[in-house]
Design a protein around this motif. Sequence first.
Motif, PDB file in Angstrom:
ATOM      1  N   ILE A   1       0.835  -1.215   0.000  1.00 15.62           N
ATOM      2  CA  ILE A   1       0.000   0.000   0.000  1.00 15.62           C
ATOM      3  C   ILE A   1       0.870   1.265   0.000  1.00 15.62           C
ATOM      4  N   ILE A   2       2.119   1.148  -0.452  1.00 23.39           N
ATOM      5  CA  ILE A   2       2.997   2.309  -0.590  1.00 23.39           C
ATOM      6  C   ILE A   2       3.159   2.603  -2.080  1.00 23.39           C
TER       7      ILE A   2
ATOM      8  N   ARG B   1      -3.439   6.635   4.664  1.00 23.90           N
ATOM      9  CA  ARG B   1      -4.441   7.526   4.080  1.00 23.90           C
ATOM     10  C   ARG B   1      -5.400   6.706   3.229  1.00 23.90           C
ATOM     11  N   GLN B   2      -6.690   6.986   3.387  1.00 27.28           N
ATOM     12  CA  GLN B   2      -7.699   6.239   2.653  1.00 27.28           C
ATOM     13  C   GLN B   2      -8.535   7.186   1.804  1.00 27.28           C
ATOM     14  N   THR B   3      -8.774   6.787   0.569  1.00 22.92           N
ATOM     15  CA  THR B   3      -9.695   7.483  -0.320  1.00 22.92           C
ATOM     16  C   THR B   3     -10.787   6.493  -0.711  1.00 22.92           C
ATOM     17  N   GLU B   4     -11.666   6.934  -1.593  1.00 21.18           N
ATOM     18  CA  GLU B   4     -12.749   6.043  -2.013  1.00 21.18           C
ATOM     19  C   GLU B   4     -12.227   4.860  -2.821  1.00 21.18           C
ATOM     20  N   THR B   5     -11.047   5.034  -3.439  1.00 24.13           N
ATOM     21  CA  THR B   5     -10.565   3.985  -4.353  1.00 24.13           C
ATOM     22  C   THR B   5      -9.334   3.239  -3.847  1.00 24.13           C
ATOM     23  N   GLN B   6      -8.614   3.811  -2.898  1.00 23.63           N
ATOM     24  CA  GLN B   6      -7.387   3.139  -2.488  1.00 23.63           C
ATOM     25  C   GLN B   6      -6.972   3.534  -1.080  1.00 23.63           C
ATOM     26  N   THR B   7      -6.108   2.693  -0.539  1.00 27.82           N
ATOM     27  CA  THR B   7      -5.506   2.944   0.776  1.00 27.82           C
ATOM     28  C   THR B   7      -3.994   3.000   0.593  1.00 27.82           C
ATOM     29  N   LEU B   8      -3.372   4.080   1.064  1.00 24.26           N
ATOM     30  CA  LEU B   8      -1.933   4.259   0.898  1.00 24.26           C
ATOM     31  C   LEU B   8      -1.294   4.522   2.247  1.00 24.26           C
ATOM     32  N   SER B   9      -0.046   4.059   2.386  1.00 25.25           N
ATOM     33  CA  SER B   9       0.725   4.268   3.606  1.00 25.25           C
ATOM     34  C   SER B   9       1.903   5.180   3.294  1.00 25.25           C
ATOM     35  N   THR B  10       2.222   6.040   4.239  1.00 23.68           N
ATOM     36  CA  THR B  10       3.366   6.925   4.068  1.00 23.68           C
ATOM     37  C   THR B  10       4.064   7.089   5.406  1.00 23.68           C
ATOM     38  N   VAL B  11       5.259   7.633   5.369  1.00 22.43           N
ATOM     39  CA  VAL B  11       6.054   7.843   6.574  1.00 22.43           C
ATOM     40  C   VAL B  11       6.460   9.313   6.608  1.00 22.43           C
TER      41      VAL B  11
END
Length: 551
Positions: free
Chosen positions: A12-13, A504-514
């Motif tokens: 999810i990065i 971070r979550q949106t309607e279409t995807q979930t992303l991870s950040t540092v």
Amino acid sequence: MLRGLDIRDMLIIDRLELEFQPGLNVLTGETGAGKSILLDSLGFVLGWRGRADLVRQGAAQGEVIAEFDIGPNHPANAILAEAGIEADDELILRRVNTAEGRKTAWVNDRRVSGEVLRKLSEVLIELHGQHDDRGLLNPRGHRVLLDSFAKVDTLLSATRSAWRGVAAARKALEAAEAKIAETRAEEEFLRHAVGELDKLDPLPGEEAELDTKRRLMQGAEKIRNDVAQALNALGYDGAEGAMSNAMRWLDGAADKAEGRLDNPLAALARAMDELGNAQRGVEDCLDALEFNPADLEMTEERLFAIRGLARKYNVQPDDLAEHANGLRAKLDLLDGGERDLADLKTAMEAAQASYDAAATELTAARTAAAARLDAAMATELAPLKMERAVFVTTVTATEEGPEGRDEVAFTVATNPGAPAGPLNKIASGGELSRFLLALKVCLTDEDSSVTMIFDEIDRGVGGSTADAVGRRLASIAKGGQVLVVTHSPQVAALGQHHWRVEKRQTETQTLSTVVPLGDDARVDEIARMISGDRITSEARAAANALISAAS
């Protein structure tokens, strides 16, 4: 030191660039934010075997780049040299994973195998956690860890050298014993054969000479009669007398022949000389044909004996003498080999004695170091609220080998009177974390070339114990680099560099950040770890107090 980590399209990065620093680096974040993904990505670029589905959904490929600073004496240089890669102060590992699962790796822009990455990872990164079966919890590595603590490199080198000496002496002795055993198995045959051949003592060319002599004697009677008649025909009653008369008659008439008989007389004189040669040759032949029948019998017996031995030993008659020399050399080897064997046994005993002395000294050093390590562990466990726990390093005898004849195991008893056992079998999760941390503190050099990563090693502890854990981690980080994934505010407060993992979550995807945290953000993050999602002023005050206490 791990200087940077660049992750693209992994799980999810989508894109993440991190720059790490020396000292204690802490990574915090809510459960499920993606902290484990960072470790999965780092493990991927280091060639570790992990989960297969690493590529972010919808991406063609995922990529991880890890940058390390290494010095001229870093052990990674030897691995690079073996792989044919030029060493530099900067080491860049890059690995790509396609959506179909195909993996490709590079080191300093040189294509390499996963095996090269794994070898490099062993000298670049140490990962420690509650489920760490690659390091401190692996009993097969305990002897290596104790040797590192004991600093017995010189003794180890001497023991390995002595072991090689024993192996070489044993190999020479076994080879000599096998050779002698092989020769001894045919000793009776060899002694009989040499005696038989020596008794006959055949000479090269003798068989042909005897065969000729035998054939001559076999036909001697008939030949002698013919030769005797020929001698008579050549004698005075034959050709010699007729030629003498002819010469006498011609000589009397020569004075009146006006020289016409000179040439015939000269020719007759020459013929008389040749006739004399012929007579002498025939007479010699007659003498040679004179033989005793017993001589024929003796000649045949020796001829047949030579031919019989040639068939028996499957050699040509003329090679019997050489064959006898070869068999005699084998006997000499057997007789001399017994003396050589005694020397080899003496050498083997000397080599074993040298090994015994080196191994005994190494055992003594390990035993003494085990006692020091146990004492050091007792000192370390007390601040971690495990003062009643007992850590024991056992050194027991095992089969001898190049690194001595000791088996080393770390055992623990969590309470007095409780049975001792392996670390991962006796300790609970929280206890195990503290045992591992204390052991790592005792075993770590002040200036370590390896980046150490602790994955939630503080799980299951809190309060003053968590503070003690954090201070031990900070101690390890002095002169090196430590990365800690933690949920403990006490540990986070002791970090010199702080990152927060966010999802971070949106309607279409979930992303991870540092996100790297500055001073204010760091206070908020530690406050969140104290109070939860709702950060109160009391939590901020507590966070500031923790940070101040850590300074």
